[in-house]
Design an enzyme around this catalytic site. Structure first.
Site, PDB file in Angstrom:
ATOM      1  N   ASN A 168       8.574  27.928  61.791  1.00 24.47           N
ATOM      2  CA  ASN A 168       8.283  28.369  60.658  1.00 24.47           C
ATOM      3  C   ASN A 168       8.141  27.427  59.467  1.00 24.47           C
ATOM      4  O   ASN A 168       8.422  26.371  59.572  1.00 24.47           O
ATOM      5  CB  ASN A 168       8.990  29.772  60.357  1.00 24.47           C
ATOM      6  N   HIS A 182       8.744 -18.782  52.198  1.00 21.64           N
ATOM      7  CA  HIS A 182       8.465 -18.610  53.466  1.00 21.64           C
ATOM      8  C   HIS A 182       8.035 -19.838  54.168  1.00 21.64           C
ATOM      9  O   HIS A 182       8.518 -20.114  55.585  1.00 21.64           O
ATOM     10  CB  HIS A 182       7.123 -17.680  53.491  1.00 21.64           C
ATOM     11  N   ASP A 204       0.133  26.588  77.929  1.00 21.02           N
ATOM     12  CA  ASP A 204       1.402  27.026  77.155  1.00 21.02           C
ATOM     13  C   ASP A 204       2.599  26.784  78.112  1.00 21.02           C
ATOM     14  O   ASP A 204       3.733  26.816  77.868  1.00 21.02           O
ATOM     15  CB  ASP A 204       1.187  28.698  76.697  1.00 21.02           C
ATOM     16  N   TYR A 260      13.918  21.482  68.492  1.00 23.81           N
ATOM     17  CA  TYR A 260      14.038  22.837  67.969  1.00 23.81           C
ATOM     18  C   TYR A 260      13.364  23.993  68.701  1.00 23.81           C
ATOM     19  O   TYR A 260      12.132  23.619  69.140  1.00 23.81           O
ATOM     20  CB  TYR A 260      13.380  22.702  66.492  1.00 23.81           C
ATOM     21  N   HIS A 300       0.623  35.497  68.554  1.00 25.50           N
ATOM     22  CA  HIS A 300       1.900  34.621  67.989  1.00 25.50           C
ATOM     23  C   HIS A 300       2.365  35.279  66.573  1.00 25.50           C
ATOM     24  O   HIS A 300       3.598  35.531  66.173  1.00 25.50           O
ATOM     25  CB  HIS A 300       1.566  33.113  67.887  1.00 25.50           C
ATOM     26  N   GLN A 343      -3.694  33.940  71.522  1.00 22.89           N
ATOM     27  CA  GLN A 343      -3.221  32.958  70.223  1.00 22.89           C
ATOM     28  C   GLN A 343      -2.751  33.911  69.107  1.00 22.89           C
ATOM     29  O   GLN A 343      -1.865  33.732  68.254  1.00 22.89           O
ATOM     30  CB  GLN A 343      -4.161  31.852  70.009  1.00 22.89           C
ATOM     31  N   GLU A 383      -6.193  23.101  67.431  1.00 23.17           N
ATOM     32  CA  GLU A 383      -4.935  22.793  68.181  1.00 23.17           C
ATOM     33  C   GLU A 383      -5.221  22.910  69.400  1.00 23.17           C
ATOM     34  O   GLU A 383      -4.967  22.212  70.455  1.00 23.17           O
ATOM     35  CB  GLU A 383      -3.786  23.649  67.574  1.00 23.17           C
ATOM     36  N   HIS A 384      -5.692  23.798  69.932  1.00 23.47           N
ATOM     37  CA  HIS A 384      -6.409  24.464  71.340  1.00 23.47           C
ATOM     38  C   HIS A 384      -7.838  24.626  71.182  1.00 23.47           C
ATOM     39  O   HIS A 384      -8.331  25.467  70.436  1.00 23.47           O
ATOM     40  CB  HIS A 384      -5.466  25.636  71.954  1.00 23.47           C
ATOM     41  N   THR A 434      -0.356  28.726  64.856  1.00 24.86           N
ATOM     42  CA  THR A 434      -1.233  28.377  65.967  1.00 24.86           C
ATOM     43  C   THR A 434      -2.699  28.580  65.922  1.00 24.86           C
ATOM     44  O   THR A 434      -3.124  29.417  65.146  1.00 24.86           O
ATOM     45  CB  THR A 434      -0.589  29.057  67.229  1.00 24.86           C
TER      46      THR A 434
END
Length: 444
Positions: free
Chosen positions: A221, A428, A369, A129, A269, A266, A335-336, A244
Site C-alpha cells: 500500500n 589521474h 496474475d 513483501y 483489487h 482489476q 501496468e497491464h 493496479t
C-alpha cells in the site's frame, strides 16, 4: 458506468494525453510525515517497536517476528489440494520463463592484453513483501521468490502482515506458498514497519538475529511505498508501486462480455484500481457499459468494484482508429494492457510502453496474475514508459572486471594522461604514468 473521453477526430500530443487520460492520483509525499516516525522507531528500537506497531495497525501482537519452520510445513500440509496444485503449476510456469532470463558473463577483448568482463552477480540477501490487506496474495510470493531464486540470491526472507484470525501469523496460504517454494525464513510483519525492519534488521524476542537485507521487492500500500522511498539507498527497491491498472485496446471485433469481465477483475483489487477501455467502437463501449452493470451486480465485492469503475482513475476513451488507440495506450503506459482487435499480434508489436501486454481474446490479465509464466509485479502510474516489471534482472548486478597487461596500459597511457589534463585532474594521469618511471607515460 465508465466516464467517457471522446478523442475522435483529433490526436492530442503526448503531453495533452498525459493530462487528459484517467489516472489514479496517489501522493506518496502526503504520507511521508506519517511513515517517517514508524521508520525511525524501528531503526531506534527494533523488534519491540515492530510489535507495538503491529498491535496498533494490525490489531494483533505476534509473540515473535520469525515464523517457526514447523508452522510453514503445517500450513502446506493443510493447504487445500486444489490450491496446492494450482500454486505448483504457477511456480513451474514462472520458473520456465524466469530461468531463461538469466544472463551470462561476457568478456570483451578491447585490445591485445586488455579485457573487460561484465560479470553478473546476484544480490546477497533480499526481502520480499507479500501484502495482506483486502485480499490474500500467495501469487505475489511466487512472483517475487521465483525470479530471486533464478537469479541465484542465496538468502531470502518473506514478510507478510500478522493476522488477528491466525493468532498473529501471516495468512496460512502465504505460509504454504513459502513452504512450497522452500523459503524457510518468513517474518510476521507488514506495512512500513516491515520495510524498516528489513532495512535495519534487529533481534527477535527469542534473541535470534533478524539480519538486514540488501534489497526489498514486492507490491504494497501507500505506506509501504513511502517507506521504500525513505529507505532507498540504504536498501535497493524494485519500484514504488501504485494502485493496479488495466487498459484494454479494443475494436468492434472485441467481445463486450470478455472486456467487461477483464475490467472488473482489476477493479476488484481496491477502490483506487484503474480500469480503462480505449476503443474505436461506440457500440462496443455501450455494450461494455451494459455488461458492467450486469456483471458488477453479481460479483462478491460489488461496492469496491463500482467505486473503482466510477472513480476518476477509470474510464472509456473513444478514438477514430486503432492507430490513434495505439498512441493513446503508449501515452498511458498501463501496468497491464490487453489488445483485443483485429490483427492483435501486429498491433501489440507497436506498443512500446506497458508493463505487460496480453494479446488476443484468450490472454486475459488474470492469466498473467497466476499462471501465464510472466511476472505480475509490474510498473504502475505511467512508469512503464521507463521501467520494467520484476524479473531475474532485478536481482542481478553487472560488475565490470578490467584486466590490462603492462603493454596494453602503456599503449593507451598517453591518451589517459591527455584526457586527465583536459579535465584538470592531473593526478589521474599520474596514476598511470607512475607505473612507468622515467618515461612520459609510455613504457620503453
Amino acid at each position: 458506468m465508465l466516464t467517457r473521453t471522446d478523442l475522435r477526430g483529433r490526436v492530442p500530443s503526448p503531453a495533452e494525453l498525459r493530462a487528459t487520460l484517467p489516472r489514479a492520483e496517489v501522493d506518496v509525499d502526503a504520507v511521508l510525515h506519517q511513515v517517517r516516525p514508524v521508520v525511525e522507531a524501528v531503526r531506534d528500537r527494533g523488534v519491540p517497536a515492530v510489535l507495538e506497531l503491529a498491535e496498533r495497525f494490525d490489531r494483533v501482537r505476534p509473540s515473535a517476528v520469525r515464523v517457526p519452520r514447523e508452522t510453514l510445513r503445517a500450513a502446506l500440509d493443510n493447504l487445500a489440494p486444489a490450491v496446492r496444485e494450482a500454486l505448483t503449476e504457477s511456480i513451474v510456469r514462472a520458473r520456465k520463463v524466469h530461468v531463461d532470463q538469466r544472463r551470462t558473463d561476457v568478456t570483451t577483448r578491447v585490445v591485445p592484453g586488455g579485457t573487460v568482463t561484465e560479470r553478473w552477480v546476484p544480490v546477497a540477501r533480499v526481502g520480499l513483501y507479500a501484502p495482506g490487506g483486502l485480499a490474500v496474495y500467495p501469487s505475489s510470493v511466487v512472483m517475487n521468490v521465483v525470479p530471486a531464486q533464478a537469479a541465484g540470491v542465496s538468502s531470502l526472507v518473506v514478510c507478510s502482515p500478522p493476522q488477528v484470525e491466525y493468532g498473529g501469523l501471516p495468512h496460512p496460504t502465504i505460509l504454504a506458498a513459502c513452504a512450497l517454494l522452500e523459503v524457510d525464513e518468513v517474518w510476521a510483519v507488514g506495512g512500513a514497519q516491515a520495510v524498516a525492519l528489513l532495512a535495519y534488521g534487529g533481534t527477535d524476542t527469542d534473541g535470534a538475529e533478524l539480519a538486514p537485507v540488501d534489497m526489498v521487492t514486492g507490491p504494497g500500500n501507500i505506506y509501504v511505498t513511502a517507506a521504500k522511498r525513505l529507505l532507498r539507498g540504504l536498501i535497493g527497491i524494485d519500484s514504488e508501486a501504485g494502485p493496479t491498472e488495466i487498459a484494454v485496446l479494443a475494436d468492434d471485433t472485441a467481445d463486450s462480455v470478455h472486456v467487461a469481465a477483464d475490467l472488473i477483475s482489476q477493479a476488484e483489487h481496491d477502490t483506487l484500481a484503474a480500469s480503462v477501455l480505449v476503443t474505436t467502437s461506440t457500440e462496443l463501449a455501450d455494450a461494455v457499459d451494459a455488461e458492467l452493470e450486469r456483471q458488477v451486480a453479481r460479483t462478491k465485492h460489488t461496492e469496491r468494484i463500482r467505486t473503482a469503475l466510477t472513480g476518476p482513475q477509470s474510464g472509456c476513451v473513444l478514438v477514430s482508429a486503432v492507430d490513434d488507440g495505439v498512441r493513446v495506450v503508449n501515452a498511458y503506459a498501463a501496468e497491464h494492457l490487453e489488445i483485443q482487435t483485429r490483427d492483435a499480434r501486429e498491433v501489440a508489436g507497436r506498443i512500446h510502453s506497458a508493463g505487460a501486454i496480453f494479446v488476443g481474446p484468450y490472454a486475459p490479465v488474470s492469466l498473467g496474475d497466476y499462471c501465464a509464466g510472466s511476472n505480475h509485479v509490474l510498473p504502475t502510474g505511467g512508469c512503464a514508459r521507463h521501467s520494467s516489471g520484476l524479473s531475474v534482472q532485478t536481482f542481478l548486478r553487472g560488475i565490470h572486471v578490467v584486466e590490462y597487461t603492462a603493454e596494453a596500459l602503456a599503449d593507451v597511457a598517453p591518451k589517459v594522461v591527455a584526457l586527465a589534463e583536459a579535465e584538470d585532474l592531473p593526478a589521474h594521469g599520474q596514476a598511470v604514468s607512475a607505473r612507468f618511471p622515467g618515461d612520459d607515460g609510455a613504457a620503453r
